[in-house]
Write a protein that holds these residues in place. Structure first.
Motif, PDB file in Angstrom:
ATOM      1  N   PRO A   1       1.036  -1.240  -0.413  1.00  0.00           N
ATOM      2  CA  PRO A   1      -0.256   0.283  -0.485  1.00  0.00           C
ATOM      3  C   PRO A   1       0.934   0.935   0.022  1.00  0.00           C
ATOM      4  O   PRO A   1       0.699   2.588  -0.896  1.00  0.00           O
ATOM      5  N   ASP A   2       1.896   1.062   0.569  1.00  0.00           N
ATOM      6  CA  ASP A   2       3.009   2.443   0.830  1.00  0.00           C
ATOM      7  C   ASP A   2       3.163   2.533  -0.545  1.00  0.00           C
ATOM      8  O   ASP A   2       3.028   3.914  -0.915  1.00  0.00           O
ATOM      9  N   THR A   3       4.379   1.628  -1.465  1.00  0.00           N
ATOM     10  CA  THR A   3       4.842   1.958  -2.935  1.00  0.00           C
ATOM     11  C   THR A   3       3.491   2.273  -3.764  1.00  0.00           C
ATOM     12  O   THR A   3       3.492   3.374  -4.374  1.00  0.00           O
ATOM     13  N   ALA A   4       2.174   1.335  -3.378  1.00  0.00           N
ATOM     14  CA  ALA A   4       0.915   2.356  -4.451  1.00  0.00           C
ATOM     15  C   ALA A   4       0.904   2.991  -4.680  1.00  0.00           C
ATOM     16  O   ALA A   4       0.623   4.083  -5.187  1.00  0.00           O
ATOM     17  N   THR A   5       0.095   4.189  -2.962  1.00  0.00           N
ATOM     18  CA  THR A   5       0.325   5.158  -2.797  1.00  0.00           C
ATOM     19  C   THR A   5       1.743   6.165  -3.651  1.00  0.00           C
ATOM     20  O   THR A   5       1.671   7.790  -3.834  1.00  0.00           O
TER      21      THR A   5
END
Length: 332
Positions: A213-217
């Protein structure tokens, strides 16, 4: 005779191999139809778990809302319990489509509202996973009580637009129009869900958030929109399952009717591989078959027990489920 018993004829458990053999194909046909309902509900558990690593135990009540929406739509269209109305094929398709749209809209709306009201504030505060789980259980009871206050404790009178009719036989087992509709619809809706997740832009966002989720954001994916879409998709599938459930099960909607069914659908998701769309379909179909076979072999009162015992046995040897691939690792 192949029938045997663990003790005497009045035993509390039977082991009826002869009965299983006689009913094998009937159990297979009915198990696949029932398993299709489990699979559609299990897809909602799988989608939410894949993205948020959250077991959304309130998903069973999202299904029940759809069941009440189906019943209410039939009632508002002028149908009542009792004799099945004589409808042309075009009228039947139209009324079922209207009920299906209402059911999916109601379940999808409640799923999104649940996410916004119950889960989003916890994410904003970085709450521990245990808090999410407790909140899910609390939300489940809250929706149950709300339905009880609105519709009462008693189940609603059954309204049926389509009676089961034998279409053909497979090895002596009758295949009805209801069996065909449930099985085909489950497969088609699974293909739609699989295509959406693996072939669309929003689907790529769902898989990206599920994987990291962090990288996707950081890569520009709108995490909040992905989460809302995920809950909406799960709710729509639960609403569709509610329509098919009301077509198959000879009883009306009831406020706590999703408890056991929800646990079984979650079992199906875990059995196939939680977070895996293909696993949800496989797990639902396998669970439907296993519990029907178990009913003939051990007796009707052991139907639910057999399903959960099989789950435990599978997880002992394959903890990730039959397929085991997570949503975030699904192939493009």
């Amino acid at each position: 005779m192949l029938t045997t018993s663990l003790v005497q004829a009045d035993s509390w458990i039977q082991f009826d191999v002869h009965g299983l053999g006689q009913q094998f194909w009937n159990n297979t046909v009915d198990g696949l139809a029932q398993g299709g309902i489990y699979a559609l509900i299990a897809l909602g558990y799988t989608l939410v778990y894949g993205v948020l690593k959250l077991i959304n135990f309130a998903h069973s009540e999202v299904f029940v809302v759809g069941a009440f929406a189906t019943w209410g739509t039939f009632y508002l269209l002028g149908f009542r319990s009792g004799a099945t109305p004589e409808l042309s094929l075009a009228e039947l398709i139209l009324f079922l489509a209207i009920a299906g749209i209402a059911s999916m809209a109601a379940s999808g709306g409640v799923a999104v509202l649940l996410e916004r009201v119950a889960y989003k504030p916890l994410r904003d505060r970085n709450a521990p996973r245990l808090v999410f789980l407790i909140t899910a259980i609390g939300a489940s009871f809250a929706i149950q009580q709300a339905l009880m206050l609105i519709f009462g404790k008693n189940q609603q009178p059954q309204i049926r637009l389509l009676q089961p009719q034998k279409m053909f036989e497979i090895f002596g087992a009758s295949v009805t129009n209801i069996h065909i509709i449930l099985f085909v619809a489950a497969i088609l809706l699974w293909f739609v869900a699989d295509y959406f997740v693996n072939r669309t832009r929003l689907g790529r966002g769902i898989r990206a958030v599920a994987q990291d989720p962090d990288t996707a954001t950081l890569m520009g994916v709108n995490k909040e929109r992905v989460i809302v879409v995920t809950f909406l998709a799960g709710g729509l599938l639960a609403g569709a399952a509610a329509l098919f459930y009301m077509m198959k099960i000879p009883q009306g909607a009831v406020y706590n009717g999703g408890f056991v069914l929800g646990i079984k659908a979650f079992t199906a998701a875990v059995l196939g591989g939680i977070g895996n769309l293909r696993g949800a379909l496989l797990g639902g179909l396998v669970l439907g078959l296993v519990e029907n076979y178990g009913q003939s072999l051990f007796g009707g009162e052991w139907k639910d027990v057999v399903a959960f015992v099989v789950l435990v046995v599978v997880l002992m040897f394959r903890p990730t489920g039959l397929l085991g691939e997570s949503l975030g690792k699904a192939r493009v």
